[in-house]
Write an enzyme that holds these catalytic residues in place. Structure first.
Site: not given
Ligand SMILES: NC(=O)c1ccc[n+]([C@@H]2O[C@H](COP(=O)([O-])OP(=O)(O)OC[C@H]3O[C@@H](n4cnc5c(N)ncnc54)[C@H](OP(=O)(O)O)[C@@H]3O)[C@@H](O)[C@H]2O)c1
Length: 331
Positions: A57, A207, A210-211
């Protein structure tokens, strides 16, 4: 803070973790490091102890950021990071996977240095390397445990068969794979079942889709030019429109219940079992607080059925990754 046990007899962690990836990569609109650190501090103050990062990252800058944020508060944190996806400095879209034992050892040293910690609580292989027997990779990871550099081992996007082989070499504490209302593979590909059989915790990443499942994303044009989601099949053209129609139904249900759509999406994941610890990502305190509110949303059987009726397992239009990235997922 509600807690959950990660894996059978495993460590206690907050029932929701914090994904730190978006603070440094992929989702555009990077905040300043000071703001991101304030989000992490706010999470720790609220009792969230499970922080998720990875060496790729940034690349590498997210670990440094997390390390700075937890300096002086190390004992409040259950720190997870990952190795194994190698980037090409000349091509931002190129990815390689490396699970060779010598690389495992070197990657761990580099992560410890960037995080500025003596031990990583949970060390995941980010993607399984098809060229290296999983026994060899996990054998190298087990040596890190013996050396005190790592406490627990995890895999990400590994198949049920790989999990079994890995677990036979050294206990695996967690599998981290994509799981949400619109990404339901773990229910049908045997990984969730294998985790339960073997006593491995399951950490759903992305979860909130991705937003997308928060309802805050209205058009693919809203994304900044460098936002990863522009290249994701689910966020493109007709797929986007069809998926938005599903999210609108989730929004209506959330409104009836008096909660935010993202809270409903997180509560649905939390309701799938006490052995799941989702790690929603955000770089905003406001979103973090909203997401933590999902811990108080108890869905009834009837509500879960209504959500399932809107979002049956294959409802989402478009694959969750491009064909090339799906090729890196171990099946
Ligand atoms: N193992 C893997 O291959 C892998 C792949 C992807 C992710 N991950 C891990 O999983 C974590 C979470 O996944 P993710 O970040 O991909 O997706 P996510 O948690 O499903 O969604 C994150 C996105 O949602 C937005 N968001 C969060 N809370 C919100 C709310 N209450 N209202 C409106 N928008 C909201 C965030 O905006 P802002 O950014 O503007 O706050 C961001 O754009 C990552 O940070 C990473 O550590 C692991």
């Amino acid at each position: 803070m509600q807690t959950r046990t990660l894996g059978r007899n495993g460590p206690q962690v907050s029932a929701l973790g914090l994904g730190c990836m978006g603070m440094s990569a992929f989702y555009g609109g990077r905040e300043s490091d000071a703001e991101s650190i304030a989000v992490i501090h706010h999470a720790l103050d609220a009792g969230v102890n499970f922080l998720d990062t990875a060496d790729m990252y940034g690349p590498h800058t997210n670990e440094v950021l997390v390390g700075r944020a937890i300096a002086g508060r190390r004992d409040e944190v259950f720190l997870a990071t990952k190795f194994g996806i190698r980037l090409d400095p000349d091509d931002p879209h190129a990815r390689g996977v490396d699970g060779r034992p010598e690389y495992v050892a070197a990657a761990c040293e580099a992560s410890l240095r960037r995080l500025d910690v003596e031990t990583i609580d949970l060390y995941y292989q980010h993607r399984v390397d098809p060229q290296v027997p999983i026994e060899d990779t996990v054998g190298a990871m087990a040596r890190l445990v013996e050396q005190g550099k790592v406490r627990h081992l995890g895999l990400s996007e590994a198949s049920a068969e790989t999990l079994r082989r890995a677990h036979a070499v050294h206990p695996i504490t967690a599998l981290q794979s994509e799981y949400s209302l619109w990404s339901r593979d773990p229910e049908t590909d045997g990984t969730l079942d294998a985790c339960r059989e073997l006593g491995i915790g399951f950490v759903p990443y992305s979860p909130l889709g991705r937003g997308f499942l928060t309802g805050a994303i209205r058009s693919p044009d809203d994304f900044e030019p460098d936002d990863y989601r522009r290249h994701s099949p689910r966020f493109q053209g007709e797929n986007f429109a069809r998926n938005l129609a599903l999210v609108e139904q989730v929004r209506a249900l959330a409104q009836d219940r008096g909660v935010a759509p993202g809270q409903l999406a997180l509560a649905w994941v939390l309701a799938q079992g006490e052995d799941l610890v989702p790690i929603p990502g955000t770089k905003r305190i406001r979103y973090l607080d909203e997401n933590l509110g999902a811990l108080d949303v108890r869905l009834t059987r009837d509500e879960l059925d209504r959500i399932d009726a809107i979002f049956p397992p294959d409802a989402a239009a478009g694959t969750r990754y491009t064909r090339e990235q799906m090729g890196m997922v171990n099946r």
